[in-house]
Design a protein around this motif. Structure first.
Motif, PDB file in Angstrom:
ATOM      1  N   ALA A 157      41.788 -13.891 -71.503  1.00 50.99           N
ATOM      2  CA  ALA A 157      41.660 -12.452 -71.725  1.00 50.99           C
ATOM      3  C   ALA A 157      42.749 -11.919 -72.657  1.00 50.99           C
ATOM      4  O   ALA A 157      42.746 -10.738 -73.011  1.00 50.99           O
ATOM      5  CB  ALA A 157      41.713 -11.713 -70.397  1.00 50.99           C
ATOM      6  N   GLY A 158      43.694 -12.774 -73.059  1.00 54.21           N
ATOM      7  CA  GLY A 158      44.707 -12.341 -74.020  1.00 54.21           C
ATOM      8  C   GLY A 158      46.101 -12.191 -73.465  1.00 54.21           C
ATOM      9  O   GLY A 158      46.913 -11.456 -74.033  1.00 54.21           O
ATOM     10  N   LYS A 159      46.415 -12.849 -72.377  1.00 53.99           N
ATOM     11  CA  LYS A 159      47.783 -12.800 -71.855  1.00 53.99           C
ATOM     12  C   LYS A 159      48.732 -13.260 -72.958  1.00 53.99           C
ATOM     13  O   LYS A 159      48.486 -14.262 -73.634  1.00 53.99           O
ATOM     14  CB  LYS A 159      47.926 -13.704 -70.636  1.00 53.99           C
ATOM     15  N   VAL A 160      49.812 -12.523 -73.146  1.00 54.17           N
ATOM     16  CA  VAL A 160      50.712 -12.751 -74.282  1.00 54.17           C
ATOM     17  C   VAL A 160      51.856 -13.697 -73.919  1.00 54.17           C
ATOM     18  O   VAL A 160      52.612 -13.446 -72.987  1.00 54.17           O
ATOM     19  CB  VAL A 160      51.302 -11.408 -74.784  1.00 54.17           C
ATOM     20  N   GLU A 161      51.973 -14.790 -74.661  1.00 57.00           N
ATOM     21  CA  GLU A 161      53.109 -15.689 -74.512  1.00 57.00           C
ATOM     22  C   GLU A 161      54.210 -15.265 -75.483  1.00 57.00           C
ATOM     23  O   GLU A 161      53.932 -14.747 -76.564  1.00 57.00           O
ATOM     24  CB  GLU A 161      52.710 -17.122 -74.825  1.00 57.00           C
ATOM     25  N   TYR A 162      55.444 -15.496 -75.111  1.00 55.22           N
ATOM     26  CA  TYR A 162      56.554 -15.178 -75.999  1.00 55.22           C
ATOM     27  C   TYR A 162      57.651 -16.230 -75.820  1.00 55.22           C
ATOM     28  O   TYR A 162      57.771 -16.860 -74.766  1.00 55.22           O
ATOM     29  CB  TYR A 162      57.124 -13.780 -75.714  1.00 55.22           C
TER      30      TYR A 162
END
Length: 225
Positions: A157-162
């Motif tokens: 669903a677009g969980k953001v990794e950083y």
């Protein structure tokens, strides 16, 4: 000296000098010229960390309040009894040794790889292949979790990794140029607030040195803390 296109040069001429509160920074960003495609908007934070120190590494993942306007291709390393569950949750591929073999043979048609903890010994041999590409599952990035189906669903669903780079910069996608100002602002605030809470105890001096928001084809706008 880099050569900028006509649109970018025009945007530079109307660029606001100085820092702005995030809501105003988003409005300023939206004054830049639109493109034929829906640009990705990201926040960049320059942190006062020593990126060479393991205890000052900033890495993880966050689900933003309004999503990021994009889906990701996710694969799951899991036991065979969870393969169908992972695929039902959105995984494009799921498996164990068979999936490892497919990647060893050169297949990389995915954006995120997640894994059950028990699978880490199985995929350890992929460290040199997936590691340099930033695709190796990691507990710190939130991509190793016993609830593999839930993890697949979040990242699809677009969980953001950083992850900080060697210079202490953190990049985070916070949406699309077409998003309403309020949604972009809420996402940016959530990302910035999240990173601020991760300040390592060993960090000396000012933790957040600079924040900026920009789109794919635009100059940046400086954001006040």
């Amino acid at each position: 000296m880099p050569k900028f296109g006509k649109r970018y040069r025009a945007d530079l001429e109307k660029r606001h000098e100085g820092e702005l509160p995030i809501g105003e920074a988003v409005k300023e960003l939206k004054k830049y010229n639109k493109t034929k495609f829906d640009q990705t908007v990201e926040v960049v934070m320059h942190l006062g960390i020593d990126a060479r120190q393991a205890d000052q590494q900033i890495r993880g993942a966050i689900s933003l309040p309004n999503g990021i306007g994009a889906t990701k291709r996710v694969i799951a390393f899991c036991s065979m009894d969870k393969v169908e569950e992972a695929k039902a949750a959105g995984a494009t591929e799921a498996g164990a040794e068979d999936l490892v073999k497919k990647i060893e043979d050169g297949w990389f048609d995915f954006d995120v790889a997640v894994a059950e903890p028990a699978m880490m010994r199985v995929i350890a041999k992929l460290g040199r292949t997936l590691g340099p590409k930033g695709l190796m599952p990691s507990p710190k990035a939130g991509t190793v979790n016993p609830k593999v189906a839930d993890t697949v669903k979040e990242f699809a669903a677009g969980k953001v990794e950083y992850r900080n780079d060697d210079y202490g910069n953190i990049h985070g996608i916070v949406g699309k140029f077409s998003f309403d100002d309020d949604k972009l602002t809420e996402n940016a605030e959530a990302f910035i607030g999240h990173i601020m809470k991760l300040k390592p105890a060993s960090t000396k001096g000012h933790y957040v040195k600079k924040i900026a928001i920009s789109a794919t084809m635009t100059p940046s706008v400086l954001v006040a803390e």
